[in-house]
Design an enzyme around this catalytic site. Sequence first.
Site, mmCIF file in Angstrom:
data_model
loop_
_atom_site.group_PDB
_atom_site.id
_atom_site.type_symbol
_atom_site.label_atom_id
_atom_site.label_comp_id
_atom_site.label_asym_id
_atom_site.label_seq_id
_atom_site.Cartn_x
_atom_site.Cartn_y
_atom_site.Cartn_z
ATOM 1 N N ARG C 76 0.880 -1.162 0.000
ATOM 2 C CA ARG C 76 0.000 0.000 0.000
ATOM 3 C C ARG C 76 0.921 1.216 0.000
ATOM 4 O O ARG C 76 1.805 1.314 0.847
ATOM 5 C CB ARG C 76 -0.904 -0.004 1.231
ATOM 6 N N GLY C 106 -7.486 -4.002 -5.302
ATOM 7 C CA GLY C 106 -8.828 -3.770 -4.795
ATOM 8 C C GLY C 106 -9.223 -2.304 -4.877
ATOM 9 O O GLY C 106 -8.635 -1.542 -5.645
ATOM 10 N N ASP C 107 -10.209 -1.897 -4.106
ATOM 11 C CA ASP C 107 -10.764 -0.554 -4.285
ATOM 12 C C ASP C 107 -9.771 0.562 -3.956
ATOM 13 O O ASP C 107 -9.714 1.565 -4.660
ATOM 14 C CB ASP C 107 -12.078 -0.374 -3.521
ATOM 15 N N THR C 130 -8.712 -9.292 -5.131
ATOM 16 C CA THR C 130 -8.871 -9.144 -3.677
ATOM 17 C C THR C 130 -9.737 -10.291 -3.181
ATOM 18 O O THR C 130 -10.679 -10.691 -3.856
ATOM 19 C CB THR C 130 -9.545 -7.806 -3.300
ATOM 20 N N ASP C 134 -15.631 -7.495 -2.808
ATOM 21 C CA ASP C 134 -16.509 -6.368 -2.503
ATOM 22 C C ASP C 134 -16.533 -5.285 -3.585
ATOM 23 O O ASP C 134 -16.871 -4.135 -3.305
ATOM 24 C CB ASP C 134 -16.115 -5.753 -1.149
ATOM 25 N N ARG C 159 -14.368 -28.502 12.855
ATOM 26 C CA ARG C 159 -15.551 -29.308 13.151
ATOM 27 C C ARG C 159 -15.170 -30.688 13.707
ATOM 28 O O ARG C 159 -15.874 -31.236 14.566
ATOM 29 C CB ARG C 159 -16.434 -29.477 11.908
ATOM 30 N N ARG C 167 -18.365 -29.078 21.365
ATOM 31 C CA ARG C 167 -18.049 -27.697 21.693
ATOM 32 C C ARG C 167 -18.738 -26.713 20.758
ATOM 33 O O ARG C 167 -19.170 -27.061 19.661
ATOM 34 C CB ARG C 167 -16.536 -27.469 21.558
ATOM 35 N N ARG C 176 -13.768 -7.029 6.254
ATOM 36 C CA ARG C 176 -13.959 -5.862 7.101
ATOM 37 C C ARG C 176 -15.272 -5.163 6.809
ATOM 38 O O ARG C 176 -15.985 -4.751 7.699
ATOM 39 C CB ARG C 176 -12.792 -4.890 6.899
ATOM 40 N N SER C 220 -22.597 -30.161 18.415
ATOM 41 C CA SER C 220 -21.535 -29.176 18.257
ATOM 42 C C SER C 220 -22.030 -28.053 17.378
ATOM 43 O O SER C 220 -22.924 -28.235 16.564
ATOM 44 C CB SER C 220 -20.308 -29.810 17.624
ATOM 45 N N GLN C 259 -5.830 -17.068 5.065
ATOM 46 C CA GLN C 259 -6.857 -16.950 4.029
ATOM 47 C C GLN C 259 -6.361 -16.239 2.772
ATOM 48 O O GLN C 259 -6.988 -16.319 1.725
ATOM 49 C CB GLN C 259 -8.064 -16.169 4.570
#
Lengths: 327, 327, 327, 327
Positions: C76, C106-107, C130, C134, C159, C167, C176, C220, C259
């Site tokens: 950036r 991205g934007d 991105t 979005d 899982r 749990r 975001r 679960s 991710q």
Amino acid sequence: MKANIKKIAVLTSGGDAPGMNAAVRAVVRSSVYYNLDVYGVYKGYDGLINGDIEQLQVRSVSNILSRGGTFLLSARSDEFRTKEGRAKAYDNFKANDLDALVVIGGDGSFTGADVFSQEYDVPVLGIPGTIDNDLAGTDFTIGYDTACNTATEAIDKIRDTASSHERLFFVEVMGRDAGFIAVNSGISGGAVAMLLPEHNWGIDDLIRRLQRGASSEKASNIVIVAEGCKLGSAYDIAAKVKAQLDYFDIRVTVLGHLQRGGSPTTSDRVLASRLGVAAVEGLLNGQSNVMVGVVNSNVVYTPISEAVKTIKKIDAEEFRIAKILSI
Amino acid sequence: MKANIKKIAVLTSGGDAPGMNAAVRAVVRSSVYYNLDVYGVYKGYDGLINGDIEQLQVRSVSNILSRGGTFLLSARSDEFRTKEGRAKAYDNFKANDLDALVVIGGDGSFTGADVFSQEYDVPVLGIPGTIDNDLAGTDFTIGYDTACNTATEAIDKIRDTASSHERLFFVEVMGRDAGFIAVNSGISGGAVAMLLPEHNWGIDDLIRRLQRGASSEKASNIVIVAEGCKLGSAYDIAAKVKAQLDYFDIRVTVLGHLQRGGSPTTSDRVLASRLGVAAVEGLLNGQSNVMVGVVNSNVVYTPISEAVKTIKKIDAEEFRIAKILSI
Amino acid sequence: MKANIKKIAVLTSGGDAPGMNAAVRAVVRSSVYYNLDVYGVYKGYDGLINGDIEQLQVRSVSNILSRGGTFLLSARSDEFRTKEGRAKAYDNFKANDLDALVVIGGDGSFTGADVFSQEYDVPVLGIPGTIDNDLAGTDFTIGYDTACNTATEAIDKIRDTASSHERLFFVEVMGRDAGFIAVNSGISGGAVAMLLPEHNWGIDDLIRRLQRGASSEKASNIVIVAEGCKLGSAYDIAAKVKAQLDYFDIRVTVLGHLQRGGSPTTSDRVLASRLGVAAVEGLLNGQSNVMVGVVNSNVVYTPISEAVKTIKKIDAEEFRIAKILSI
Amino acid sequence: MKANIKKIAVLTSGGDAPGMNAAVRAVVRSSVYYNLDVYGVYKGYDGLINGDIEQLQVRSVSNILSRGGTFLLSARSDEFRTKEGRAKAYDNFKANDLDALVVIGGDGSFTGADVFSQEYDVPVLGIPGTIDNDLAGTDFTIGYDTACNTATEAIDKIRDTASSHERLFFVEVMGRDAGFIAVNSGISGGAVAMLLPEHNWGIDDLIRRLQRGASSEKASNIVIVAEGCKLGSAYDIAAKVKAQLDYFDIRVTVLGHLQRGGSPTTSDRVLASRLGVAAVEGLLNGQSNVMVGVVNSNVVYTPISEAVKTIKKIDAEEFRIAKILSI
């Protein structure tokens, strides 16, 4: 010595580990092979206390070899730590005419097994199932290899981002008392440093290490932090480094529970299969109150008390290699 | 004994294996650590013959730890089997002032190394890199663990289809002379039978095994066939079974070369890292004409002639386990 | 309208996304196909400002199709937000005789491109790269499909543990301003609830939802929390739930930067390939100051100002499905 | 129009596809949501003929979302093609008081559904579940995205070996009548050529293409061959190429059935979830004898006869992209 074993029960206890299902499957199938009846106890020792017990067939364990977690469910039982709890467990044990108990779990689970076995003269056989690899009496515990590979794959992904942005990442992996996952995933992920529970690195040692890296113009860096590292959490350490080396663009990722899940690797499935068979054969041969492990490719039976007491050490050689390679 | 080694070369030879890159990286980084110059030879022995040689830096091996294949490229060299070929190779070896050679490969590559080392008194150090795991002098070869996991993942996928359609699948895995991949992926894939080069099962034994399975109402079955199985290819065997047991819906999948590729597992990366460092340290300590391996978790150096001559056997214990579990 | 374009530059900017390399490869290869010269700018706009620019060949992009991150590096740029920064960038643009600029990002990156294009009358073409998905003007952004699959695989692993221990897990995923990853990985991971930036669920709504789950004896549960969820971080929410429903054994995992990494999926590679070709063809056809996207399987060019201004909404239908399936 | 539907049955038919389980789960859960009783029919139409039918609960479909294959099992039914077979099926349909049937499968399965629906005036709703993606009325079929990713991952592994040895690989993927998997995995795997059932490339075209590749010094090449390619099998084509271009080191891999298995991707799980809900809602709204699909992100219902009759074409645009990128 041949023991007179006709009916055995199997349970999984403590934190789940990939390959526990494969171990249960091996216990069930080898029981059937040796003409034993085999029962599954659900939710660890709580199931023994509450009588949550069910006979298992070959069919009960079909299609579980490749699955993470444990279909018998697992838990840490507070009640089993009490005399009353264990008394109830023994009542159910006798009510089901059980002759022996196979416990798949880690050191906490084995300590309970040890007490139970001595109180009620019940043959107990432990199978090491924990991602932490911190049990003496076996070279590897079930789940450890899978956890290392899960951590490595995560580090590989994080490296994509670290390289693209020339960042310094702190990646926290599991290991409260032992840095096995940290060292192995650190070597295989090409980390610049690994911070282990076993070591006494200060923050200054780490800073020096990172400055050396920076001076050699390494564009991106990954530091592995074991959960039980004495310098604090990955977030703490990152903050301290940031305070001294503010030219680094720093990020933190805590791998957390995803290290416990996933389909077990070939090694974990084969290990679980071997140990499951060896557990049943051990009971048939009169073994009791022992943990079965694989040492130097051979099956060995170690008294549970010993397996739990002794602390397995990280191979110093491996750490030496890590240092040479992270120049 | 300290050897006077200043400049070493490294090459990959024979069939590629996942982790070869990790081994080259370890050779390069530990060379730099010990202040040696290190050169990469491209395309195996052919590169030595043709002078396709280049100095490597730490930077040359960045981002290769996680990659399958070998960036040094590999080949089987016919010319190196001739006296003339080896003479040219030695000319280039001397022209580059090289003091020692690290060869990453399998038995064919080591045989060539052995001859070259003796003809020209060149220190040669072999690192076992082959998915076949058929070398004596090491518990595991680099690439073997990855290949087993690749085979297991493929079997898991095939089982989805086998179960959904209640089919019998024959899955052919690599292994011309040794059934290591077949046994390990067979156990971890839950196969009903494994047909190995080492065994003398007739088609009738297999038929009996499958009838037993059918009688126990097993809905789907997977049989692993090692490439070198004496009963023929997976297609041959499937046809023979079909002729006798026509009620089976039979399919065949040959995994083929995808077993050679892919990002190496943690085990293979750690093994490659250890062996790469040990190769450089071995040369510095005067080792020559040996293969470095890991036996019972310790680094050992075995004369190449011995590593190549002795046939590593599949653990009979593992095959026994496989039989018990496939009831 | 045919534009007179001979030399183009390409850069990646903002957070990296899997498939950026595939897009750069497509830009390079289609440039060569159309006889254009193509230059790579390193580290986003900073590279343009600092003249970190290099001609690319087909060979420069070999073997990057399958790799996460971006070999052109990304950042950036604060300087590019200043008039002076953009002036330096333009100087380098002219010094290299460049005719057009392709920006993958991205934007934030597109807003900079928009200003630059208008200030200096430079043809700019944006490719949406991105993981957040979005951006208006395209059904999918490059990297989004891979991020969803990475999140799903992590949830699958979690899982295993959630089921084994009965749990409740809170899993925080990226997003975001937009809950695209949360909704998709929530549906595909079988989550009981998803907390999105777009929604106004209070903690009481969540509590009610979980009590309903508990009453139906769901052993679960997994709740997906998007980064930008108004109720707080996954840790905050977990604490609030714990305070009211203390019978739940609760754990939290924040997926974080993993991710962003990883080898791109087929969809992302194909999308990146299409958009890379369409970007070059768009420039040749006189497109300028537009973002190229795929809407209803067709390539469309949208003015950057519009793509950036409009907020893409999560398909209400998808959220409706999620609610029906989490009964 | 609201239909009077109280009890529905669901079955999977034809070749299994990843995501079929997710679709069954969505049918079951949305049935429960709308207060319908839902029954599972085992082994496709054969289960209807033989009365192999069982009521399903939410609990019946727990933990299947992530699993390949189909727990309802699948088969191709010869008997259902006969009038007598369908009469028996209808007897069981009425005996169970069923009001409607959901069929998850491909064109063969839908043709049977169409006949059955018309003969007995039974509301039938088809969900496209097949890896081949060859059905009109939907942009994507369930399982297609997973199969493409499985093929891509295999190609990535093969490329490791192809690159290391500078080889030419022919990789055969599934697709008897349609080249969808071939084109997509070809683009995402960076193939030099794709041979499709839809095209009329002669061996000479391929040879020319490869010579062009060789002249541009491409070290390794991968050619994707769709199963239904008119030039023959991957082995046939490889032999013909070898005869003319003997300087290539050629290998063949047939991916085979592993393309059908594996855990479904996020896209396939989300698609299956949407279509499962839409199937139940369609029946409730009086839809009959239609297939539900997603076109341009919207749910659409297409008469089965139309979906089966029309041939979906590969996007010419995608093939054009492939050509540009394989320069």
